[in-house]
Design an enzyme around this catalytic site. Structure first.
Site, short mmCIF file in Angstrom:
data_model
loop_
_atom_site.label_atom_id
_atom_site.label_comp_id
_atom_site.label_asym_id
_atom_site.label_seq_id
_atom_site.Cartn_x
_atom_site.Cartn_y
_atom_site.Cartn_z
N HIS A 182 61.94 31.42 54.99
CA HIS A 182 60.55 31.72 55.36
C HIS A 182 60.55 32.98 56.22
O HIS A 182 61.61 33.52 56.57
CB HIS A 182 59.92 30.54 56.10
CG HIS A 182 59.67 29.38 55.19
ND1 HIS A 182 60.45 28.25 55.20
CD2 HIS A 182 58.75 29.19 54.22
CE1 HIS A 182 60.02 27.41 54.27
NE2 HIS A 182 58.98 27.95 53.65
N ASP B 237 56.17 38.06 55.93
CA ASP B 237 55.30 37.51 54.88
C ASP B 237 54.23 38.51 54.46
O ASP B 237 53.99 38.72 53.27
CB ASP B 237 54.57 36.26 55.39
CG ASP B 237 55.39 34.99 55.21
OD1 ASP B 237 56.52 35.08 54.70
OD2 ASP B 237 54.91 33.90 55.59
C1 LIG Z 1 50.64 27.96 55.50
C2 LIG Z 1 52.04 27.43 55.22
C3 LIG Z 1 52.81 28.55 54.58
C4 LIG Z 1 53.65 29.17 55.61
C5 LIG Z 1 54.29 30.40 55.08
C6 LIG Z 1 55.68 30.51 55.50
C7 LIG Z 1 55.86 30.82 56.97
C8 LIG Z 1 56.40 31.57 54.67
O1 LIG Z 1 57.23 32.25 55.14
S1 LIG Z 1 55.98 31.74 53.02
C9 LIG Z 1 57.30 32.62 52.30
C10 LIG Z 1 58.19 31.70 51.59
N1 LIG Z 1 59.19 32.38 50.82
C11 LIG Z 1 58.93 32.93 49.64
O2 LIG Z 1 57.84 32.94 49.12
C12 LIG Z 1 60.12 33.62 48.98
C13 LIG Z 1 60.23 33.37 47.49
N2 LIG Z 1 60.16 31.96 47.17
C14 LIG Z 1 61.12 31.09 47.47
O3 LIG Z 1 62.17 31.39 48.00
C15 LIG Z 1 60.83 29.64 47.09
O4 LIG Z 1 59.75 29.60 46.20
C16 LIG Z 1 60.53 28.76 48.31
C17 LIG Z 1 61.76 28.65 49.19
C18 LIG Z 1 59.35 29.30 49.12
C19 LIG Z 1 60.14 27.36 47.81
O5 LIG Z 1 61.22 26.83 47.09
P1 LIG Z 1 61.02 25.64 46.06
O6 LIG Z 1 62.34 25.00 45.85
O7 LIG Z 1 59.91 24.74 46.52
O8 LIG Z 1 60.44 26.36 44.76
P2 LIG Z 1 61.13 27.39 43.75
O9 LIG Z 1 62.60 27.28 43.76
O10 LIG Z 1 60.56 28.74 43.96
O11 LIG Z 1 60.64 26.85 42.34
C20 LIG Z 1 59.32 26.59 42.04
C21 LIG Z 1 59.30 25.36 41.20
O12 LIG Z 1 57.95 25.01 40.95
C22 LIG Z 1 57.77 24.91 39.54
N3 LIG Z 1 56.41 25.30 39.24
C23 LIG Z 1 55.75 26.42 39.64
N4 LIG Z 1 54.52 26.44 39.17
C24 LIG Z 1 54.36 25.31 38.43
C25 LIG Z 1 53.30 24.76 37.65
N5 LIG Z 1 52.14 25.40 37.52
N6 LIG Z 1 53.52 23.58 37.02
C26 LIG Z 1 54.69 22.92 37.14
N7 LIG Z 1 55.74 23.40 37.85
C27 LIG Z 1 55.55 24.57 38.49
C28 LIG Z 1 58.79 25.86 38.96
O13 LIG Z 1 59.02 25.57 37.61
C29 LIG Z 1 59.98 25.56 39.84
O14 LIG Z 1 60.55 24.35 39.41
P3 LIG Z 1 62.13 24.08 39.50
O15 LIG Z 1 62.42 23.89 40.96
O16 LIG Z 1 62.33 22.81 38.71
O17 LIG Z 1 62.82 25.26 38.93
C30 LIG Z 1 52.01 26.16 54.33
C31 LIG Z 1 53.47 25.71 54.00
C32 LIG Z 1 53.39 24.19 53.83
C33 LIG Z 1 51.91 23.89 53.86
C34 LIG Z 1 51.52 22.45 54.24
C35 LIG Z 1 52.17 21.42 53.28
O18 LIG Z 1 51.94 21.78 51.91
C36 LIG Z 1 51.67 19.99 53.55
C37 LIG Z 1 50.14 19.87 53.62
C38 LIG Z 1 49.53 19.93 52.21
C39 LIG Z 1 48.00 19.77 52.28
O19 LIG Z 1 47.49 19.87 50.94
C40 LIG Z 1 47.41 20.88 53.19
C41 LIG Z 1 47.99 20.80 54.56
C42 LIG Z 1 49.52 20.92 54.59
C43 LIG Z 1 49.96 20.55 56.01
C44 LIG Z 1 49.98 22.34 54.21
C45 LIG Z 1 49.36 23.40 55.16
C46 LIG Z 1 49.84 24.84 54.87
O20 LIG Z 1 49.37 25.31 53.64
C47 LIG Z 1 51.36 24.90 54.88
C48 LIG Z 1 51.82 24.63 56.29
#
Ligand SMILES: C[C@H](CCC[C@H](C)C(=O)SCCNC(=O)CCNC(=O)[C@H](O)C(C)(C)COP(=O)(O)OP(=O)(O)OC[C@H]1O[C@@H](n2cnc3c(N)ncnc32)[C@H](O)[C@@H]1OP(=O)(O)O)[C@H]1CC[C@H]2[C@@H]3[C@H](O)C[C@@H]4C[C@H](O)CC[C@]4(C)[C@H]3C[C@H](O)[C@]12C
Length: 382
Positions: free
Chosen positions: A122, A152
């Site tokens: 992150h 970010d």
């Molecule tokens: C506001 C909060 C966000 C904070 C931001 C934070 C500080 C950051 O720094 S964001 C930067 C993150 N890093 C990156 O983006 C870099 C690039 N990406 C990655 O490295 C990764 O994606 C990852 C590490 C971020 C995530 O890894 P993960 O293993 O989960 O995923 P990937 O390996 O990338 O693979 C994706 C898989 O998903 C599949 N996919 C994708 N799309 C689809 C689709 N359409 N259909 C089906 N499948 C799909 C894809 O195929 C991959 O599958 P495989 O793994 O099988 O290959 C917010 C952060 C958390 C939030 C809270 C949380 O969600 C809980 C609550 C939810 C509620 O609804 C709302 C309140 C919450 C408290 C919520 C509140 C906020 O939004 C957050 C705090």
């Protein structure tokens, strides 16, 4: 608007890619966010002006739909861990083969190569790896990340949008798309180029929090006022510093020299004591209209009503009453026109977008009834 006619497919991500998509939408691009199915609520708070299509990408038919959307678009923006798109058969080689004009933007933390490329992370991790986090924080305290702004958003979402605009510009000459490898570590570091390139000036020779611009200098810091608010002071140049001293009602002769580093703690104590004697509003009245470089520290709610911001329309209220910054910078002929209506529900535009991208009605209904696509038009009408 500057990006009118540009079609972007944004795969739903956490924060940086949504911000990148919002910038493009604000400046006129048509941004279609692809969401997961069976999700009650989006966590994308940067969805202004976007449309949403919900697709199950765990199903090959969902992947085929996405492919069709991508090959008919100008930009695809993906926020996944390295290798995820390739695993689905949606890697750049596959998509660029079918649409050589496609700009394929990959926004990740560590980039597409190197030993960290596949690791989770992150903002704070990317900032740490950029070298910048080591410089952020108060004297004798541990490094402190300034929210998740630097990696970010500045180094991530904004840099990626910049890369997309550059690639669009280049495509207008070459007719060819390309791949953008936007690493937040590198984007953040690049935003921080000044830190490396100003080391020769001796700006960062002292420990963290004891330098000119890292809260070490008393004339570059914040001060608490009598009403518990704060003023920001940035009076670096001697002529501006003089105005600060004057506004505070102090006399140069009674104070140590501005650049006498060993006297900075004493000077800070004096400033702290004086600032605590008036309210923020009173200090604003003293310093407004001077060159002392002293401003109130405004809260997110206060920015809208400050006369300067009001005069420029720097912030606006959308139809939900939510305050947002106006897109920046302001272009004279083709400024951004941010959408004022509410953000899309997940899958709100599935039907209309698929139709627009050439899917037949029967195909759409099939995708919907098989759960490969999801449409929430009805929810939107409630
Ligand atoms: C506001 C909060 C966000 C904070 C931001 C934070 C500080 C950051 O720094 S964001 C930067 C993150 N890093 C990156 O983006 C870099 C690039 N990406 C990655 O490295 C990764 O994606 C990852 C590490 C971020 C995530 O890894 P993960 O293993 O989960 O995923 P990937 O390996 O990338 O693979 C994706 C898989 O998903 C599949 N996919 C994708 N799309 C689809 C689709 N359409 N259909 C089906 N499948 C799909 C894809 O195929 C991959 O599958 P495989 O793994 O099988 O290959 C917010 C952060 C958390 C939030 C809270 C949380 O969600 C809980 C609550 C939810 C509620 O609804 C709302 C309140 C919450 C408290 C919520 C509140 C906020 O939004 C957050 C705090």
């Amino acid at each position: 608007m500057a990006l009118a006619g540009v079609r972007v497919i944004e795969l739903a991500g956490l924060a940086p890619a949504p911000f990148c998509g919002m910038i493009l939408a604000d400046f006129g691009a048509r941004v279609i966010r692809v969401d997961r199915t069976k999700v009650a609520m989006t966590v994308d708070t940067q969805a202004r002006g976007k449309q949403s299509v919900a697709l199950n990408l765990k199903n090959p038919k969902g992947v085929a739909v996405l492919k069709r959307l991508c090959v008919q678009s100008d930009v695809v923006l993906e926020p996944y861990r390295k290798g995820v798109m390739e695993k689905m058969g949606l890697g750049p080689e596959d998509l660029l083969k079918e649409n050589p004009r496609l700009i394929y933007a990959r926004l990740t933390g560590y980039g597409q190569s190197g030993s960290y490329a596949k690791g989770a992370g992150h903002d704070i991790n990317y900032l740490a790896m950029s070298g910048l986090l080591s410089m952020l924080g108060r004297s004798s305290e541990k490094p402190y990340a300034p929210l998740n702004l630097v990696a970010d958003f500045a180094g991530g979402g904004l840099m990626c949008a910049f890369g997309i605009v550059l690639a669009l510009l280049e495509r207008s000459r070459s007719g060819q798309g390309q791949i953008i490898d936007a690493s937040m570590v590198e984007g953040a570091a690049y935003v921080g180029s000044f830190m490396w390139k100003s080391r020769s000036l001796g700006l960062w020779n002292r420990p963290r929090g004891e330098n000119l611009l890292d809260s070490g200098a008393p004339f570059y810091d914040t001060y608490r006022t009598s009403d518990g608010k704060y003023m920001a002071v940035g009076a670096i140049e001697p002529q501006f510093y003089q105005q600060l001293i004057q506004g505070l009602g102090l006399y140069d002769a009674d104070l140590p020299a501005q650049m006498s580093v060993s006297d900075w703690p004493e000077l800070r104590q004096t400033f702290t004591r004086v600032f605590a004697s008036k309210t923020q509003e009173q200090w604003s009245r003293v310093f407004d209209g001077t060159d002392a470089c002293v401003t109130p520290v405004l809260s997110l709610d206060e920015v809208l009503s400050h006369p300067h911001n009001q005069a420029r329309g720097s912030f606006f209220k959308d139809s939900q009453g939510e305050i947002s910054p106006r897109p920046a910078p302001v272009l004279s002929r083709s400024p951004a026109e941010p959408c004022h209506s509410r953000d899309p529900f997940i899958g709100e535009h599935t039907r209309s977008v698929l139709k627009e991208y050439g899917f037949k009605q029967a195909q759409i209904e099939q995708l919907l009834s098989a759960g490969i696509a999801e449409c929430n038009e009805a929810k939107a009408r409630l």
